[in-house]
Write a protein that holds these residues in place. Sequence first.
Motif, PDB file in Angstrom:
ATOM      1  N   ALA A 119     -48.674   6.748  48.729  1.00  0.00           N
ATOM      2  CA  ALA A 119     -49.663   7.246  49.573  1.00  0.00           C
ATOM      3  C   ALA A 119     -48.977   8.322  50.378  1.00  0.00           C
ATOM      4  O   ALA A 119     -49.506   8.406  51.560  1.00  0.00           O
ATOM      5  CB  ALA A 119     -50.662   6.105  50.459  1.00  0.00           C
ATOM      6  N   ALA A 120     -48.060   9.095  50.165  1.00  0.00           N
ATOM      7  CA  ALA A 120     -47.304  10.165  50.846  1.00  0.00           C
ATOM      8  C   ALA A 120     -48.039  11.209  50.705  1.00  0.00           C
ATOM      9  O   ALA A 120     -48.219  11.857  49.843  1.00  0.00           O
ATOM     10  CB  ALA A 120     -45.620  10.185  50.278  1.00  0.00           C
ATOM     11  N   GLY A 121     -48.488  11.894  51.809  1.00  0.00           N
ATOM     12  CA  GLY A 121     -49.129  13.261  52.023  1.00  0.00           C
ATOM     13  C   GLY A 121     -48.061  14.364  51.796  1.00  0.00           C
ATOM     14  O   GLY A 121     -46.954  14.304  51.964  1.00  0.00           O
ATOM     15  N   ILE A 122     -48.494  15.407  51.553  1.00  0.00           N
ATOM     16  CA  ILE A 122     -47.708  16.637  51.076  1.00  0.00           C
ATOM     17  C   ILE A 122     -48.114  17.944  51.865  1.00  0.00           C
ATOM     18  O   ILE A 122     -47.243  19.028  52.025  1.00  0.00           O
ATOM     19  CB  ILE A 122     -47.749  17.253  49.366  1.00  0.00           C
ATOM     20  CG1 ILE A 122     -49.325  17.453  49.347  1.00  0.00           C
ATOM     21  CG2 ILE A 122     -47.385  16.083  48.683  1.00  0.00           C
ATOM     22  CD1 ILE A 122     -49.552  18.133  47.814  1.00  0.00           C
ATOM     23  N   LEU A 123     -49.082  17.933  52.642  1.00  0.00           N
ATOM     24  CA  LEU A 123     -49.635  19.009  53.383  1.00  0.00           C
ATOM     25  C   LEU A 123     -48.942  19.445  54.847  1.00  0.00           C
ATOM     26  O   LEU A 123     -49.382  20.153  55.389  1.00  0.00           O
ATOM     27  CB  LEU A 123     -51.005  18.838  53.641  1.00  0.00           C
ATOM     28  CG  LEU A 123     -52.031  18.641  52.421  1.00  0.00           C
ATOM     29  CD1 LEU A 123     -53.488  18.429  52.879  1.00  0.00           C
ATOM     30  CD2 LEU A 123     -51.860  19.983  51.489  1.00  0.00           C
ATOM     31  N   HIS A 124     -47.748  18.833  54.911  1.00  0.00           N
ATOM     32  CA  HIS A 124     -47.113  19.092  56.297  1.00  0.00           C
ATOM     33  C   HIS A 124     -45.501  19.573  55.781  1.00  0.00           C
ATOM     34  O   HIS A 124     -44.852  19.817  56.735  1.00  0.00           O
ATOM     35  CB  HIS A 124     -46.842  17.935  57.165  1.00  0.00           C
ATOM     36  CG  HIS A 124     -46.216  17.082  56.718  1.00  0.00           C
ATOM     37  ND1 HIS A 124     -46.694  15.840  55.840  1.00  0.00           N
ATOM     38  CD2 HIS A 124     -44.806  16.443  56.941  1.00  0.00           C
ATOM     39  CE1 HIS A 124     -45.786  14.977  55.544  1.00  0.00           C
ATOM     40  NE2 HIS A 124     -44.784  15.131  56.234  1.00  0.00           N
ATOM     41  N   HIS A 125     -45.292  19.861  54.313  1.00  0.00           N
ATOM     42  CA  HIS A 125     -43.879  20.118  54.190  1.00  0.00           C
ATOM     43  C   HIS A 125     -43.987  21.745  54.004  1.00  0.00           C
ATOM     44  O   HIS A 125     -44.634  22.331  53.160  1.00  0.00           O
ATOM     45  CB  HIS A 125     -43.594  19.510  52.760  1.00  0.00           C
ATOM     46  CG  HIS A 125     -43.270  18.081  52.896  1.00  0.00           C
ATOM     47  ND1 HIS A 125     -42.506  17.495  53.362  1.00  0.00           N
ATOM     48  CD2 HIS A 125     -44.200  16.954  52.284  1.00  0.00           C
ATOM     49  CE1 HIS A 125     -42.614  16.011  53.333  1.00  0.00           C
ATOM     50  NE2 HIS A 125     -43.606  15.976  52.641  1.00  0.00           N
ATOM     51  N   PRO A 126     -43.173  22.534  54.904  1.00  0.00           N
ATOM     52  CA  PRO A 126     -43.107  23.841  54.943  1.00  0.00           C
ATOM     53  C   PRO A 126     -42.783  24.530  53.542  1.00  0.00           C
ATOM     54  O   PRO A 126     -41.740  24.033  52.896  1.00  0.00           O
ATOM     55  CB  PRO A 126     -42.396  24.332  55.942  1.00  0.00           C
ATOM     56  CG  PRO A 126     -42.483  23.140  56.655  1.00  0.00           C
ATOM     57  CD  PRO A 126     -42.481  22.040  55.710  1.00  0.00           C
ATOM     58  N   LYS A 127     -43.340  25.474  53.063  1.00  0.00           N
ATOM     59  CA  LYS A 127     -43.027  26.259  51.890  1.00  0.00           C
ATOM     60  C   LYS A 127     -42.913  27.666  52.273  1.00  0.00           C
ATOM     61  O   LYS A 127     -43.757  28.470  52.360  1.00  0.00           O
ATOM     62  CB  LYS A 127     -43.842  26.388  50.587  1.00  0.00           C
ATOM     63  CG  LYS A 127     -43.071  26.870  49.486  1.00  0.00           C
ATOM     64  CD  LYS A 127     -44.124  26.875  48.104  1.00  0.00           C
ATOM     65  CE  LYS A 127     -43.534  27.493  47.021  1.00  0.00           C
ATOM     66  NZ  LYS A 127     -44.604  27.536  45.773  1.00  0.00           N
ATOM     67  N   ILE A 128     -41.514  27.981  52.541  1.00  0.00           N
ATOM     68  CA  ILE A 128     -41.112  29.315  53.171  1.00  0.00           C
ATOM     69  C   ILE A 128     -41.242  30.544  51.842  1.00  0.00           C
ATOM     70  O   ILE A 128     -40.410  30.192  51.143  1.00  0.00           O
ATOM     71  CB  ILE A 128     -39.778  29.405  53.925  1.00  0.00           C
ATOM     72  CG1 ILE A 128     -39.714  28.460  54.819  1.00  0.00           C
ATOM     73  CG2 ILE A 128     -39.558  30.791  54.507  1.00  0.00           C
ATOM     74  CD1 ILE A 128     -40.891  28.508  55.975  1.00  0.00           C
TER      75      ILE A 128
END
Length: 258
Positions: A119-128
Amino acid sequence: MSGLCMAHKLREAGHGDVVIFEKADEVGGTWRENRYPGITCDVPSRFYSYSFAPNPDWSMGFSPGAEIQDYFVRTTDQLGLRGLIRFGEEVTEARWQDGRWRLRTATGSEDEADVLVTAAGILHHPKIPDIPGLQTFAGRVVHSARWDPSIDVERCRVGVIGTGSTGVQLTTALAGRARHLTLFQRTPQWVLPVPNRRYPASTRWVFRHIPPLNRLAHGFYQRLIEAIFAKAVVAPRLGALGRLRAGAPESAAGRAGS
């Protein structure tokens, strides 16, 4: 957020041996991490909440991020889930061995489980983005997921890249504050005004003292979103948005995103 929901439902079904591994020191996921100006949710607040934990005190139709974060923290405590959480424990290895899951965390601790739910979210990992010259740019480079509140935008020329939900929210918040603002977009985007009225105290009182209204509002928005938005995503030519997209001339799409 989904991890809290799963833990509550598992315990409600009689499964008492439940553990939540959380890498941070608090719940909230994307709402804990994202703090950029203008952050809000593009889903109505009365639907963007657990059906088993309605919130009668939403301040607006689409509530700001800090208020949503407060909701998840408060709900965690109200449901008694905090005692199930191991904070500061990021799972770095999960191995299926001898009929069980063997887990290891970043701190070196180990555990095992019969069932593992991711249940790990992905919407706070920056993609530069890989933009030529970015490494030698003399100004500040900040990703929205790592916003620095110390930036004095009133004295800055600001460039925002992207017109997704975050880009629209950030641009709206900075437009009246930054010394100069430029928005860069690759693909024209539909941008429509969203009425976001503030609920008066009387409305919050009614929802607080008549709980069935919360369930009614939640069900209404659920049916609305599933009937329109979900169908438009799964089958673009179905639903109101699908028909709008299929029938819109290319020039209209360009004007809407300009």
